[in-house]
Write an enzyme that holds these catalytic residues in place. Structure first.
Site, PDB file in Angstrom:
ATOM      1  N   HIS A 161       0.445  -1.269   0.091  1.00 53.92           N
ATOM      2  CA  HIS A 161      -0.075   0.183   0.055  1.00 53.92           C
ATOM      3  C   HIS A 161       0.238   1.233   0.119  1.00 53.92           C
ATOM      4  O   HIS A 161      -0.113   2.427  -0.040  1.00 53.92           O
ATOM      5  CB  HIS A 161      -0.614   0.153   1.202  1.00 53.92           C
ATOM      6  N   ASP A 191      -0.113  -7.510   1.318  1.00 54.71           N
ATOM      7  CA  ASP A 191       0.595  -5.788   1.534  1.00 54.71           C
ATOM      8  C   ASP A 191       2.133  -6.076   1.663  1.00 54.71           C
ATOM      9  O   ASP A 191       2.773  -5.201   2.345  1.00 54.71           O
ATOM     10  CB  ASP A 191       0.011  -5.042   2.731  1.00 54.71           C
ATOM     11  N   SER A 266       5.197   2.344   7.653  1.00 52.05           N
ATOM     12  CA  SER A 266       4.568   1.119   7.160  1.00 52.05           C
ATOM     13  C   SER A 266       5.888   1.242   5.826  1.00 52.05           C
ATOM     14  O   SER A 266       6.295   1.889   5.306  1.00 52.05           O
ATOM     15  CB  SER A 266       3.881   1.443   5.719  1.00 52.05           C
TER      16      SER A 266
END
Length: 458
Positions: A161, A191, A266
């Site tokens: 993402h 992911d 992230s």
């Protein structure tokens, strides 16, 4: 008294005021009086009033100063002496952080983990066009994340993402070097994404075994929270291992930690106490879906779950060994069970079986309901997708399948997802009767209601 008739301020001891002509001398018995001494005359000195005032002022200051000094001495003596007022300054030399090698055997201090790995962590900035404004001008969007170096020649791992839909990806190293990165491939269901920069002799991380983590183990994260606080480290403990969470319909097995994780973290690494990467931090899943503020909740993708996929992406550009069944699935409901007179009200209803797929070779057919994969109970498509993540192409599994005529046990060998399926990315759908079906379980383009009617009622 004073006699000032002739000479003022001449002093006399006589009451009548007459002056003493000579000093009286005491004569002891047997002695002759000696000659008389000279007459003593007392003449008081004239004193200046100003001088007296100055002297008095000086004396007062001296007295006050003495009192203050005495008070200080008294206070110092009362509290243990004058040394109590001294400020203690440590003579300990500054701690030297040694650059230790990550060998998987030697526990490292937090400072040593940071020193050993900060050059392997990267800051990632992306940009993309989000459409056009009223004047026809493109509207640019930007985002930031983290990542870490996998190999000396520039392969970098991050979250899917973070780079999804990006037109440009820029990587910044700890020393300030910047590189334009190329997207190699990714897996949205897990992911993960691999990007690459043209560089040599980069410092890669050492990957660890996430299966060895225990609740309570100390872990550390290095990343770029908020996209601005670059190369920050935070620490905490493992709160839970194999935490099953569902995000936007996609199931994940995650490492839960109370390590501080924020947007911008992230894709960054989660380290164990040996300085090995055991997880991929994912800030996306640390945020509440309904906007509720949360604290002490962070998640990371276990390295063991994605290690083979990462190698596959580096080699082929996509996950060639992802387990693939080859069906068009539908979550079984009570209404469906009532409509088709089924005795089960949960599981995965098979709408379509792709020819020559793993499901076809195992004998699965339209109308079957998968209720279990090995020891995992399957009540929905989400459960099936989560169960599939434990397998790779070529692995075998036992399926429990409900059929109107009687339940059966089916042995299946998982197939490999086709490359076009990797591009489309498998998605969970409530009802896959769409010509643009992206479920990856058969690419069915027909009308499932019509086919089911024909199947059950001829």
């Amino acid at each position: 008294m004073y006699n000032d008739e002739h000479n003022l301020y001449h002093y006399t001891y006589r009451k009548d005021g007459s002056e003493l002509s000579h000093q009286r001398e005491t004569v002891r018995p047997g002695e002759q009086p000696g000659p008389q001494g000279p007459e003593m005359e007392w003449k008081p000195v004239k004193k200046s009033r100003l001088g007296l005032k100055i002297a008095a002022l000086a004396l007062s200051c001296a007295l006050l100063g003495g009192a203050a000094g005495g008070g200080a001495v008294w206070a110092a003596s009362r509290y243990g002496g004058g040394n109590e007022s001294e400020i203690n300054v440590s003579s300990r030399p500054a701690t030297q952080v040694s650059l230790r090698e990550v060998d998987g055997k030697t526990p490292l201090s937090d400072a040593e983990v940071y020193a050993a790995n900060v050059n392997s962590v990267v800051s990632i900035r992306t940009s993309a066009t989000a459409g056009y404004n009223f004047y026809g001008q493109p509207v640019e969007t930007a985002s930031a994340g983290s990542g870490f170096v996998l190999s000396k020649d520039g392969y970098i791992l991050t979250n899917y993402h973070v780079v999804k839909g990006a037109e440009t990806v820029t990587v910044t190293m700890y020393n300030g070097d910047e590189f334009s990165a190329q997207y190699i491939g990714g897996e949205e269901d897990y992911d993960i994404a691999v990007i690459k920069v043209e560089a040599e002799n980069l410092q890669p991380v050492t990957l660890g075994d996430s299966g060895e983590l225990n609740v309570g183990d100390h872990v550390l994260a290095i990343g770029n929270p908020l996209g601005e606080l670059t190369f920050s480290m935070s620490g905490g403990m493992v709160s839970c291992v194999d935490r099953a969470i569902n995000v936007d319909g996609t199931p994940f097995n995650m490492i839960q930690t109370d390590t501080s994780i924020n947007p911008g973290n992230s894709g960054g690494p989660l380290f164990n106490q040996y300085g090995e990467v055991v997880g991929i931090v994912s800030a996306k899943y640390s945020q509440s879906s309904n906007g509720t503020t949360v604290e002490g909740l962070g998640f990371a993708i276990p390295m063991n779950d994605v290690f083979s996929m990462v190698k596959d992406i580096m080699t082929n550009g996509y996950v060639s060994n992802r387990a693939y069944l080859g069906i068009t699935p539908q979550t079984m409901t009570e209404s469906w069970a009532a409509q088709f007179h089924y005795e089960v009200t949960s599981g995965v209803f098979i709408n379509y079986v792709e020819p020559d797929s793993a499901a076809d070779k195992a004998g699965l057919k339209m109308g079957d309901v998968i209720t279990k994969v090995d020891d995992t109970v399957v009540k929905s498509v989400e459960d099936l997708n989560l169960a599939k993540k434990k397998y790779s192409a070529g692995d075998t599994a036992t399926l429990e399948v409900y059929r109107p005529e009687g339940s059966v046990t089916v042995e299946i060998t998982w197939g490999a997802a086709p490359k076009e399926e990797q591009v489309q990315q498998e998605q969970t759908q409530q009802y896959p009767g769409n010509r643009n079906d992206n479920s990856g379980n058969g690419g069915y383009y027909g009308n499932p209601f019509e086919d089911l009617f024909r199947y059950f009622y001829g």
